[in-house]
Design an enzyme around this catalytic site. Sequence first.
Site, PDB file in Angstrom:
ATOM      1  N   HIS A  53      63.685 127.719 -50.428  1.00 37.32           N
ATOM      2  CA  HIS A  53      65.123 127.518 -50.592  1.00 37.32           C
ATOM      3  C   HIS A  53      65.339 127.288 -52.090  1.00 37.32           C
ATOM      4  O   HIS A  53      64.462 126.729 -52.762  1.00 37.32           O
ATOM      5  CB  HIS A  53      65.605 126.247 -49.889  1.00 37.32           C
ATOM      6  N   ASP A  56      64.308 123.877 -53.097  1.00 39.43           N
ATOM      7  CA  ASP A  56      62.896 123.477 -53.004  1.00 39.43           C
ATOM      8  C   ASP A  56      62.277 123.544 -54.396  1.00 39.43           C
ATOM      9  O   ASP A  56      61.283 122.884 -54.691  1.00 39.43           O
ATOM     10  CB  ASP A  56      62.088 124.440 -52.111  1.00 39.43           C
ATOM     11  N   MET A  87      60.209 136.149 -49.461  1.00 40.40           N
ATOM     12  CA  MET A  87      61.483 135.753 -48.847  1.00 40.40           C
ATOM     13  C   MET A  87      62.052 134.545 -49.567  1.00 40.40           C
ATOM     14  O   MET A  87      61.308 133.675 -50.026  1.00 40.40           O
ATOM     15  CB  MET A  87      61.239 135.429 -47.370  1.00 40.40           C
ATOM     16  N   GLU A 180      68.753 133.831 -38.944  1.00 39.16           N
ATOM     17  CA  GLU A 180      67.803 133.036 -38.160  1.00 39.16           C
ATOM     18  C   GLU A 180      68.555 132.186 -37.143  1.00 39.16           C
ATOM     19  O   GLU A 180      69.114 131.147 -37.480  1.00 39.16           O
ATOM     20  CB  GLU A 180      66.986 132.142 -39.104  1.00 39.16           C
ATOM     21  N   LYS A 182      69.394 129.558 -34.118  1.00 35.49           N
ATOM     22  CA  LYS A 182      68.841 128.291 -33.601  1.00 35.49           C
ATOM     23  C   LYS A 182      69.923 127.676 -32.712  1.00 35.49           C
ATOM     24  O   LYS A 182      71.100 127.713 -33.076  1.00 35.49           O
ATOM     25  CB  LYS A 182      68.503 127.360 -34.773  1.00 35.49           C
ATOM     26  N   GLU A 216      62.716 132.637 -34.711  1.00 31.48           N
ATOM     27  CA  GLU A 216      61.715 131.561 -34.809  1.00 31.48           C
ATOM     28  C   GLU A 216      61.256 131.132 -33.419  1.00 31.48           C
ATOM     29  O   GLU A 216      62.068 130.884 -32.528  1.00 31.48           O
ATOM     30  CB  GLU A 216      62.296 130.367 -35.569  1.00 31.48           C
ATOM     31  N   HIS A 219      62.811 127.937 -32.045  1.00 32.12           N
ATOM     32  CA  HIS A 219      64.248 127.950 -31.766  1.00 32.12           C
ATOM     33  C   HIS A 219      64.547 128.572 -30.407  1.00 32.12           C
ATOM     34  O   HIS A 219      65.344 128.024 -29.635  1.00 32.12           O
ATOM     35  CB  HIS A 219      64.989 128.706 -32.876  1.00 32.12           C
ATOM     36  N   ASP A 244      59.573 133.678 -38.098  1.00 33.71           N
ATOM     37  CA  ASP A 244      59.146 132.296 -38.322  1.00 33.71           C
ATOM     38  C   ASP A 244      58.246 131.887 -37.165  1.00 33.71           C
ATOM     39  O   ASP A 244      58.698 131.706 -36.025  1.00 33.71           O
ATOM     40  CB  ASP A 244      60.354 131.350 -38.394  1.00 33.71           C
ATOM     41  N   ASP A 254      63.424 119.343 -32.358  1.00 35.93           N
ATOM     42  CA  ASP A 254      62.795 120.406 -33.135  1.00 35.93           C
ATOM     43  C   ASP A 254      61.453 119.917 -33.685  1.00 35.93           C
ATOM     44  O   ASP A 254      61.407 119.109 -34.607  1.00 35.93           O
ATOM     45  CB  ASP A 254      63.766 120.747 -34.275  1.00 35.93           C
ATOM     46  N   ASP A 256      58.564 121.842 -34.756  1.00 30.38           N
ATOM     47  CA  ASP A 256      57.874 122.580 -35.829  1.00 30.38           C
ATOM     48  C   ASP A 256      56.360 122.411 -35.782  1.00 30.38           C
ATOM     49  O   ASP A 256      55.711 122.108 -36.793  1.00 30.38           O
ATOM     50  CB  ASP A 256      58.375 122.127 -37.210  1.00 30.38           C
ATOM     51  N   ASP A 286      56.737 128.659 -40.293  1.00 29.47           N
ATOM     52  CA  ASP A 286      57.787 127.686 -40.596  1.00 29.47           C
ATOM     53  C   ASP A 286      57.548 126.465 -39.722  1.00 29.47           C
ATOM     54  O   ASP A 286      58.143 126.322 -38.660  1.00 29.47           O
ATOM     55  CB  ASP A 286      59.180 128.279 -40.331  1.00 29.47           C
TER      56      ASP A 286
END
Length: 386
Positions: A53, A56, A87, A180, A182, A216, A219, A244, A254, A256, A286
């Site tokens: 991002h 980040d 990406m 994406e 979710k 993802e 998701h 993802d 969530d 992950d 991800d």
Amino acid sequence: MYEPKAEHKFTFGLWTVGNPGRDPFGEPTRSKLAPAYIVKKLSELGAWGVNLHDNDLVPIDASAGERDRIVSEFKEALSDHGMVVPMATTNLFSDPSFKDGAFTSADARVRAYALQKTMNAIDLGVELGAKTYVFWGGREGSEVDASNNPLEGIKWFRECLNFLCEYVKDQGYDLKFALEPKPNEPRADIYLPTVGSALGFIATLDHSEMVGLNPEFAHETMAGLSFVHGVAQALDAGKLFHIDLNDQKMSRFDQDLRFGAENQKAAFFVVKLLEESAYGGPRHFDAHALRTEDEAGVWEFAKGCMRTYLILKEKVEVFNNDPEIKAALEAYKLSDAEIENLSKSYSSASAQSLKNRSFDREALGRRGPGLERLDQLTVEVLLGVR
Ligand code: GCO
Ligand code: MN
Ligand code: MN
């Protein structure tokens, strides 16, 4: 064995291995890792690239000079370690200005700011070499529909994506967009909650050819849906632009989780789909290490994602070469050239012959397709006894 290499195209987000273990109930349990350090560590583990991002890498309040210094240092780290940035994406969720949405905010100023921030982030992504730009609409949703008409939200989302497609074309960038979906978290209901809804929405965009999906695992699973089916639908539509990979228990927050940590059978069929399809893009993880872990646990997590992918890839070979599985699959897919000739494509003559034909309905209903055996064989492949 199972050694990740650049050719496997494994990528991680800076935010994934960089996740410090904060959750809604507790403070970070690990210290922050610098982007250049993440690049070095991931390259040592055999990853191909990193994704990011805007924030980040570049703090939201950085001056133009600071931004340029940070970006040039990061580029140096990438080239020192032979890593790529395939990406990039925009953080349109952390800052309080986005608390009620970015592209779908009812405040026109927020929508305009979200566009400005995204154009700058696209410039950054392209500067770093990104070919895919992800849109995860984390804040694009609602808790109370009294305040935010979902029809308007979707319309504003469309306007912003149309605007940004034009921006990319105007700049002459070689960049595709990947939405994406979710279902929830951080909003109670996020717009475009599933692969299917995103595909429907993409068809309404001015430049739908530029826009695809970044589905993802977690998701679709949170929504109680099959990720394998979601990926298949995206592939079928020619819209799998990115993916993802992670894992998740159904109906939980969530999580992950590390790829393959929870649903090995689904992970196997995802790898099978990807490896057998024309999808040549990154295998992006991800996910993040459990909050319990220290830095050593973070790298175990990253190694585990890639290793499991490669093990499952090998299992795909085992599955495809197993004579009993081959025979079971052949028996399952009963074909009949004569009748398929009539049913595959329409003509008034084939319609008439089909209408005239008599079918032994009871015999069709009596046939056992052998799925119990086929599934048991699959499980045995995964358990390592075949
Ligand atoms: C999540 C999302 C994000 C996005 C990321 C890239 O559940 O938080 O998966 O991690 O993938 O923002 O767009
Ligand atoms: Mn996610
Ligand atoms: Mn994601």
